[in-house]
Design a protein around this motif. Structure first.
Motif, PDB file in Angstrom:
ATOM      1  N   PRO A 179     -45.642 -48.311 -51.858  1.00 35.97           N
ATOM      2  CA  PRO A 179     -46.065 -47.130 -51.100  1.00 35.97           C
ATOM      3  C   PRO A 179     -46.206 -47.453 -49.612  1.00 35.97           C
ATOM      4  O   PRO A 179     -46.443 -48.598 -49.245  1.00 35.97           O
ATOM      5  CB  PRO A 179     -47.434 -46.781 -51.710  1.00 35.97           C
ATOM      6  CG  PRO A 179     -47.865 -47.988 -52.444  1.00 35.97           C
ATOM      7  CD  PRO A 179     -46.660 -48.781 -52.782  1.00 35.97           C
ATOM      8  N   VAL A 180     -46.057 -46.416 -48.765  1.00 36.27           N
ATOM      9  CA  VAL A 180     -46.011 -46.643 -47.323  1.00 36.27           C
ATOM     10  C   VAL A 180     -47.407 -46.844 -46.752  1.00 36.27           C
ATOM     11  O   VAL A 180     -47.744 -47.920 -46.296  1.00 36.27           O
ATOM     12  CB  VAL A 180     -45.366 -45.435 -46.600  1.00 36.27           C
ATOM     13  CG1 VAL A 180     -44.949 -45.845 -45.217  1.00 36.27           C
ATOM     14  CG2 VAL A 180     -44.199 -44.926 -47.375  1.00 36.27           C
ATOM     15  N   GLY A 181     -48.226 -45.785 -46.771  1.00 35.77           N
ATOM     16  CA  GLY A 181     -49.534 -45.917 -46.130  1.00 35.77           C
ATOM     17  C   GLY A 181     -50.613 -45.479 -47.082  1.00 35.77           C
ATOM     18  O   GLY A 181     -50.449 -44.530 -47.830  1.00 35.77           O
ATOM     19  N   THR A 182     -51.732 -46.188 -47.068  1.00 37.70           N
ATOM     20  CA  THR A 182     -52.821 -45.770 -47.953  1.00 37.70           C
ATOM     21  C   THR A 182     -53.971 -45.215 -47.123  1.00 37.70           C
ATOM     22  O   THR A 182     -54.994 -44.864 -47.660  1.00 37.70           O
ATOM     23  CB  THR A 182     -53.324 -46.974 -48.769  1.00 37.70           C
ATOM     24  OG1 THR A 182     -53.510 -48.070 -47.857  1.00 37.70           O
ATOM     25  CG2 THR A 182     -52.316 -47.376 -49.808  1.00 37.70           C
ATOM     26  N   THR A 183     -53.809 -45.159 -45.810  1.00 37.46           N
ATOM     27  CA  THR A 183     -54.888 -44.629 -44.972  1.00 37.46           C
ATOM     28  C   THR A 183     -54.428 -43.368 -44.246  1.00 37.46           C
ATOM     29  O   THR A 183     -53.300 -43.324 -43.763  1.00 37.46           O
ATOM     30  CB  THR A 183     -55.361 -45.682 -43.938  1.00 37.46           C
ATOM     31  OG1 THR A 183     -55.908 -45.007 -42.803  1.00 37.46           O
ATOM     32  CG2 THR A 183     -54.213 -46.533 -43.450  1.00 37.46           C
ATOM     33  N   PRO A 184     -55.294 -42.329 -44.175  1.00 38.56           N
ATOM     34  CA  PRO A 184     -54.892 -41.089 -43.491  1.00 38.56           C
ATOM     35  C   PRO A 184     -54.748 -41.292 -41.984  1.00 38.56           C
ATOM     36  O   PRO A 184     -54.293 -40.399 -41.292  1.00 38.56           O
ATOM     37  CB  PRO A 184     -56.037 -40.115 -43.814  1.00 38.56           C
ATOM     38  CG  PRO A 184     -57.108 -40.898 -44.437  1.00 38.56           C
ATOM     39  CD  PRO A 184     -56.601 -42.252 -44.795  1.00 38.56           C
ATOM     40  N   ARG A 185     -55.114 -42.493 -41.471  1.00 40.41           N
ATOM     41  CA  ARG A 185     -54.986 -42.715 -40.028  1.00 40.41           C
ATOM     42  C   ARG A 185     -53.543 -42.990 -39.612  1.00 40.41           C
ATOM     43  O   ARG A 185     -53.193 -42.858 -38.455  1.00 40.41           O
ATOM     44  CB  ARG A 185     -55.850 -43.908 -39.602  1.00 40.41           C
ATOM     45  CG  ARG A 185     -57.327 -43.582 -39.590  1.00 40.41           C
ATOM     46  CD  ARG A 185     -58.132 -44.712 -38.999  1.00 40.41           C
ATOM     47  NE  ARG A 185     -59.539 -44.379 -38.901  1.00 40.41           N
ATOM     48  CZ  ARG A 185     -60.066 -43.704 -37.886  1.00 40.41           C
ATOM     49  NH1 ARG A 185     -59.302 -43.275 -36.908  1.00 40.41           N
ATOM     50  NH2 ARG A 185     -61.355 -43.433 -37.864  1.00 40.41           N
ATOM     51  N   SER A 186     -52.707 -43.481 -40.571  1.00 35.63           N
ATOM     52  CA  SER A 186     -51.331 -43.774 -40.156  1.00 35.63           C
ATOM     53  C   SER A 186     -50.480 -42.519 -40.281  1.00 35.63           C
ATOM     54  O   SER A 186     -50.677 -41.702 -41.177  1.00 35.63           O
ATOM     55  CB  SER A 186     -50.765 -44.902 -41.011  1.00 35.63           C
ATOM     56  OG  SER A 186     -50.905 -44.589 -42.362  1.00 35.63           O
ATOM     57  N   ASN A 187     -49.548 -42.359 -39.363  1.00 37.45           N
ATOM     58  CA  ASN A 187     -48.670 -41.179 -39.367  1.00 37.45           C
ATOM     59  C   ASN A 187     -47.267 -41.609 -38.930  1.00 37.45           C
ATOM     60  O   ASN A 187     -47.079 -42.758 -38.510  1.00 37.45           O
ATOM     61  CB  ASN A 187     -49.253 -40.094 -38.443  1.00 37.45           C
ATOM     62  CG  ASN A 187     -49.447 -40.610 -37.026  1.00 37.45           C
ATOM     63  OD1 ASN A 187     -48.616 -41.352 -36.508  1.00 37.45           O
ATOM     64  ND2 ASN A 187     -50.547 -40.237 -36.392  1.00 37.45           N
ATOM     65  N   PRO A 188     -46.256 -40.724 -39.013  1.00 34.19           N
ATOM     66  CA  PRO A 188     -44.884 -41.134 -38.664  1.00 34.19           C
ATOM     67  C   PRO A 188     -44.768 -41.726 -37.253  1.00 34.19           C
ATOM     68  O   PRO A 188     -43.996 -42.658 -37.039  1.00 34.19           O
ATOM     69  CB  PRO A 188     -44.093 -39.838 -38.793  1.00 34.19           C
ATOM     70  CG  PRO A 188     -44.820 -39.059 -39.814  1.00 34.19           C
ATOM     71  CD  PRO A 188     -46.273 -39.367 -39.609  1.00 34.19           C
ATOM     72  N   ALA A 189     -45.555 -41.230 -36.303  1.00 33.75           N
ATOM     73  CA  ALA A 189     -45.446 -41.748 -34.933  1.00 33.75           C
ATOM     74  C   ALA A 189     -45.922 -43.203 -34.859  1.00 33.75           C
ATOM     75  O   ALA A 189     -45.282 -44.038 -34.215  1.00 33.75           O
ATOM     76  CB  ALA A 189     -46.272 -40.886 -33.986  1.00 33.75           C
ATOM     77  N   THR A 190     -47.032 -43.530 -35.554  1.00 35.79           N
ATOM     78  CA  THR A 190     -47.520 -44.918 -35.500  1.00 35.79           C
ATOM     79  C   THR A 190     -46.641 -45.804 -36.373  1.00 35.79           C
ATOM     80  O   THR A 190     -46.355 -46.941 -36.028  1.00 35.79           O
ATOM     81  CB  THR A 190     -48.977 -45.013 -36.011  1.00 35.79           C
ATOM     82  OG1 THR A 190     -49.041 -44.466 -37.327  1.00 35.79           O
ATOM     83  CG2 THR A 190     -49.936 -44.281 -35.120  1.00 35.79           C
ATOM     84  N   TYR A 191     -46.145 -45.272 -37.502  1.00 38.42           N
ATOM     85  CA  TYR A 191     -45.338 -46.082 -38.421  1.00 38.42           C
ATOM     86  C   TYR A 191     -44.015 -46.478 -37.778  1.00 38.42           C
ATOM     87  O   TYR A 191     -43.518 -47.574 -37.980  1.00 38.42           O
ATOM     88  CB  TYR A 191     -45.094 -45.288 -39.711  1.00 38.42           C
ATOM     89  CG  TYR A 191     -44.542 -46.111 -40.849  1.00 38.42           C
ATOM     90  CD1 TYR A 191     -45.377 -46.917 -41.616  1.00 38.42           C
ATOM     91  CD2 TYR A 191     -43.182 -46.100 -41.167  1.00 38.42           C
ATOM     92  CE1 TYR A 191     -44.891 -47.678 -42.655  1.00 38.42           C
ATOM     93  CE2 TYR A 191     -42.681 -46.863 -42.205  1.00 38.42           C
ATOM     94  CZ  TYR A 191     -43.544 -47.642 -42.948  1.00 38.42           C
ATOM     95  OH  TYR A 191     -43.051 -48.404 -43.985  1.00 38.42           O
ATOM     96  N   MET A 192     -43.428 -45.556 -36.984  1.00 33.34           N
ATOM     97  CA  MET A 192     -42.140 -45.841 -36.338  1.00 33.34           C
ATOM     98  C   MET A 192     -42.336 -46.527 -34.981  1.00 33.34           C
ATOM     99  O   MET A 192     -41.392 -46.679 -34.222  1.00 33.34           O
ATOM    100  CB  MET A 192     -41.357 -44.540 -36.141  1.00 33.34           C
ATOM    101  CG  MET A 192     -40.989 -43.815 -37.416  1.00 33.34           C
ATOM    102  SD  MET A 192     -39.945 -44.785 -38.502  1.00 33.34           S
ATOM    103  CE  MET A 192     -38.442 -44.894 -37.548  1.00 33.34           C
ATOM    104  N   LYS A 193     -43.594 -46.876 -34.660  1.00 27.56           N
ATOM    105  CA  LYS A 193     -43.929 -47.543 -33.384  1.00 27.56           C
ATOM    106  C   LYS A 193     -43.549 -46.678 -32.171  1.00 27.56           C
ATOM    107  O   LYS A 193     -43.280 -47.208 -31.099  1.00 27.56           O
ATOM    108  CB  LYS A 193     -43.223 -48.911 -33.274  1.00 27.56           C
ATOM    109  CG  LYS A 193     -43.468 -49.852 -34.434  1.00 27.56           C
ATOM    110  CD  LYS A 193     -44.791 -50.582 -34.258  1.00 27.56           C
ATOM    111  CE  LYS A 193     -44.990 -51.638 -35.328  1.00 27.56           C
ATOM    112  NZ  LYS A 193     -45.438 -51.126 -36.613  1.00 27.56           N
ATOM    113  N   ALA A 194     -43.499 -45.346 -32.353  1.00 23.46           N
ATOM    114  CA  ALA A 194     -43.178 -44.472 -31.221  1.00 23.46           C
ATOM    115  C   ALA A 194     -44.438 -44.125 -30.441  1.00 23.46           C
ATOM    116  O   ALA A 194     -44.386 -43.783 -29.262  1.00 23.46           O
ATOM    117  CB  ALA A 194     -42.518 -43.188 -31.734  1.00 23.46           C
TER     118      ALA A 194
END
Length: 846
Positions: A669-684
């Motif tokens: 699974p990708v993220g288990t915390t609601p703090r991560s989102n596509p912008a932080t995951y893609m380092k944008a």
């Protein structure tokens, strides 16, 4: 269908558009539609959450505080919902203790079975050890010739009591003779204790073996057991005074070894009673991997063969001094040294503690972060030397059923175990004891074979199973519990199943339905869609453009439907096109694997051409993941770090130099915390924050990029700590989440939101979809390049600030793919995908 439905009114959760849906009870219903159209929301966030919540609300307030509280779904009303069980793939098993056997509760039944009917074999002489009684000793005597003389004695261990007291004590108990060196002596004749340090043999009776003497013999045997504290000896003078020892404890009289009574936990590697003490029941120990410590055996010790000591001159000097004293050549390549010389360097001698001693000293300092990082680089899991991977103490392995101990039974595949237990017929009284346990074992093994898992071994770690396998193991546990009137919600149980095995899965689902259960399946597999009683198709697109019911009804009606995308693919109106031309393999550009033998692979040779799109396929359990994960990925990763390291699970791999790096995209699974989102995951988000920190107002106020992060103190709203909502704990009811009163859900302080970039503040940027963001940042190459892969994998509808925990399985799979595409800019990267179409509709695959 008997007119009974689960009726959902006004569902507005996530992206659902105020839906009214009826789901028939006691039927098999499938939810389908493109990835991100709201299937999982309907199945898990509404049906499962509400069914579970109502069930939990029926408990007392005291019991409720110990249970997971589900949030109330965003719907007007739900009627007719039964208690619910969800079987999904989002809860991966983390612990190495969990195996297929423990997950399906088969291991618990094995423990019981072994403690009740297994036969104990002595570890000294391998004879069966059993409790003897007067009756069983008499039965064994019947093999001796009729009329043979027998002398019955019991052993009296040496003690510090003086001889006169011993003699008078024996006399009072009615014993007047001893057997001393094959002759019988009267106690009164012996003035002192007979010489020798063994126990005294006190004669209880002398008799000739005849049927007419049976009562007398049995009485004497009982008496000998009583005074000998459970032990007696029979001497046969006619057979050269052969001695036959017996014991009514679990004690091998031949080797004089006592055993404890078997209890169920003796056979469990999760209990301190049964777990091997060296590896504590894991079957493996963490130790130094010498291939990583000395990666190049072609180097000599003076040239720096020992990698962790390359820049440690004092260590090298001590090593070279030691080698000089012990006459170990330091200019010779490491590979050419004798085993004795290597062992001296590795284990040391006397004052010098060698490589292992150095690592042991480091382990004492492992509270320091950099020491832990250094240790992790040179460690590996090795099989436990004590239990050889069986996880259990040696005592547990002395018990056998049909010649097999519990570790051998657990090492069987499900198919073999099923055959073994079908043929197992315990004799006599044992059959009544075991029949209940055996019936349950046979039933559960039958279910595992039914869902196509006959190739799994029962001791296989649960965390090495793929998502689909894990879900099907859970499914058999659910059927094994035989619940009725329950709603089962399943998330793509066909993942990782070869089309050949789908039929069996449908049979299992129909068996669940036959128990008066309602089954709701989120699924894309055409075979399973075809077999369902009721189909609900959500669409038309994903995300904001989805969340509507496109179709609800039977399979025949679905094929005729014009609006549904699913119908278009199932009725072949739309198909996934083949590429117009195939690429040709290039000469000399391939990776060759020789003699792969992980898990069930039979020494196979594989050649994989590079620069092409290569697919590895086969039925479930044919060894695809073993070849790709354990042989190719692990070894390539190791060889990229240490080119001459030894390879595991295969003979050799050629062509490693043709690739620059290796990337594995698996189903984790990708993220288990609601703090991560596509912008932080893609380092944008880093680039976006730098843009905002460069604005005039930010420079005036001294803001830095971290001011615009909602994860650290500075710019975030401190009332909700950057979450955007506050959790109000309602003690016994489910928690209520309210929008933060301070920042109204924007996550940032008011003055931070005053900073704008091209008319938008940081909150508004996070609300943009990927498509809008690409247009907005088209002049900023860094941000555009970071989020462009999201567009490429079809996630243009996702918002930059959407929490990763709200993405569906198919969406997170593609997000991971996009992140890897963004990361590897090198040419010659080898990408390994584990089932990349997981959770994808025909339309998304295209």
């Amino acid at each position: 269908m008997d007119g009974k439905f689960i009726h959902i009114r006004g569902a507005k959760q996530n992206n659902l558009k105020n839906l009214d849906i009826k789901i028939p009870l006691n039927a098999l219903t499938v939810l389908t539609g493109v990835s991100g159209s709201g299937k999982s929301t309907l199945a898990f966030d509404i049906l499962y959450a509400e069914g579970q919540r109502r069930y939990v609300e029926s408990f007392s307030a005291y019991a409720r505080q110990f249970l997971d509280r589900m949030d109330k779904p965003d719907v007007e009303s739900i009627e007719g919902i039964p208690p619910t069980i969800a079987i999904d793939q989002s809860r991966p098993v983390r612990t190495s203790r969990s195996t297929v056997g423990t997950m399906t509760e088969l291991h618990d039944h094995f423990k019981l079975l072994f403690s009740k009917i297994a036969v104990l074999f002595c570890r000294g002489c391998a004879r069966p050890v059993e409790r003897d009684s007067a009756q069983s000793v008499y039965a064994k005597l019947s093999a001796t010739a009729e009329g043979s003389p027998v002398i019955l004695t019991f052993p009296l261990p040496p003690s510090s009591v003086n001889w006169d007291e011993v003699r008078s004590g024996l006399g009072q108990a009615g014993f007047h003779r001893l057997l001393v060196e094959q002759s019988i002596r009267e106690l009164d004749e012996l003035a002192a204790r007979p010489s020798g340090d063994g126990p005294l043999q006190v004669v209880v009776d002398r008799f000739a073996l005849r049927g007419t003497n049976k009562k007398r013999i049995l009485d004497s045997l009982e008496q000998a057991f009583h005074y000998g504290k459970g032990r007696l000896n029979l001497f046969l003078p006619q057979e050269e005074w052969r001695c036959e020892p017996f014991s009514n404890h679990l004690h091998c009289a031949h080797c004089d070894i006592s055993y404890r009574d078997p209890v169920a936990n003796l056979f469990s590697f999760n209990s301190p009673l049964g777990a091997c003490e060296t590896c504590r029941g894991f079957g493996r120990v963490i130790d130094i991997d010498l291939d990583l410590v000395i990666p190049d055996p072609g180097k000599s010790l003076s040239d720096g063969a020992i990698k962790p000591w390359l820049n440690r001159t004092r260590r090298i000097r001590r090593l070279l001094d030691f080698c000089e004293r012990k006459k170990v050549p330091t200019k010779k390549p490491w590979g050419e040294l004798t085993d004795g010389q290597k062992n001296l360097v590795i284990d040391g001698d006397g004052e010098y503690k060698g490589i292992r001693g150095w690592f042991r000293r480091l382990e004492r300092k492992s509270y320091r972060m950099h020491v832990r990082v250094l240790l992790a680089r040179y460690r590996a899991y090795l099989m436990c030397p004590e239990c050889q991977g069986s996880r259990l103490k040696a005592d547990a392995l002395n018990y056998k059923i049909e010649g097999k101990d519990i570790a051998q039974v657990s090492a069987m595949s499900v198919g073999d175990a099923q055959q073994f237990f079908q043929e197992l017929k315990p004799a006599g009284a044992l059959d009544q004891v075991a029949s209940l346990i055996l019936d349950e074992i046979r039933r559960r093994l039958g279910y595992l074979v039914g869902v196509g898992l006959e190739y799994l071994t029962l001791d296989r770690q649960s965390r090495t199973l793929s998502g689909g396998e894990l879900e099907r193991v859970d499914l058999t546990t659910a059927i094994g519990s035989s619940l009725v009137n329950t709603l089962y919600v399943l998330d793509e149980p066909s993942i990782g199943l070869h089309p050949r095995d789908s039929r069996r899965l449908v049979e299992i689902l129909q068996r669940l339905r036959a128990n008066q259960n309602t089954v709701v399946v989120v699924e894309h597999d055409p075979e399973i869609i075809k077999e369902c009683d009721h189909i609900i198709d959500l669409g038309p697109k994903a995300g904001e453009q989805g969340g509507e019911v496109m179709f609800a009804g039977s399979y025949e009606d679905l094929l005729k439907d014009e609006r549904s995308l699913t119908a278009a693919y199932l009725s072949q109106r739309k198909t996934i096109p083949f590429p117009a031309r195939n690429r040709k393999p290039l000469l000399q550009r391939s990776i060759k694997i020789k003699g792969a033998r992980a898990n069930n692979l039979k020494d196979i040779d594989v050649e994989i051409p590079l620069g092409l799109f290569v697919c590895i396929t086969g039925v479930s359990g044919s060894g695809k993941s073993s070849l790709v994960d354990e042989v190719i990925y692990r070894n390539l990763k190791k060889l990229k770090e240490a080119p001459t390291a030894g390879v595991t699970d295969c003979a050799r791999i050629d062509g490693v130099d043709k690739i620059s790096e290796v990337v594995l995209v698996d189903q984790a699974p990708v993220g288990t915390t609601p703090r991560s989102n596509p912008a932080t995951y893609m380092k944008a988000f880093d680039g976006i924050r730098r843009l905002f920190a460069g604005a005039d107002l930010s420079r005036l106020r001294g803001y830095t990029p971290s001011t615009f992060s909602f994860n650290v103190e500075g710019g975030r709203c401190e009332t909700c700590r950057g979450e955007g909502y506050e959790k109000v704990e309602m003690q016994f009811l489910s928690d209520v989440y309210t929008s933060c009163a301070e920042c109204h859900g924007s996550r940032f302080r008011e003055e931070v939101l005053e900073v704008a970039y091209r008319g938008k503040n940081i909150r508004q940027i996070l609300d943009l979809t990927v498509a809008e963001a690409l247009e907005f940042f088209k002049d900023t190459a860094e941000i555009k390049n970071a989020i462009a892969p999201l567009w490429a994998v079809g996630l243009e509808y996702v918002r930059l600030g959407q929490p990763l925990t709200t993405l569906s399985g198919g969406e997170s799979q593609r997000l991971k793919l996009a992140a890897h595409m963004a990361k590897s800019r090198k040419a010659g990267t080898l990408f390994i995908f584990d089932e990349p179409t997981t959770g994808l509709h025909f339309h998304d695959i295209e």
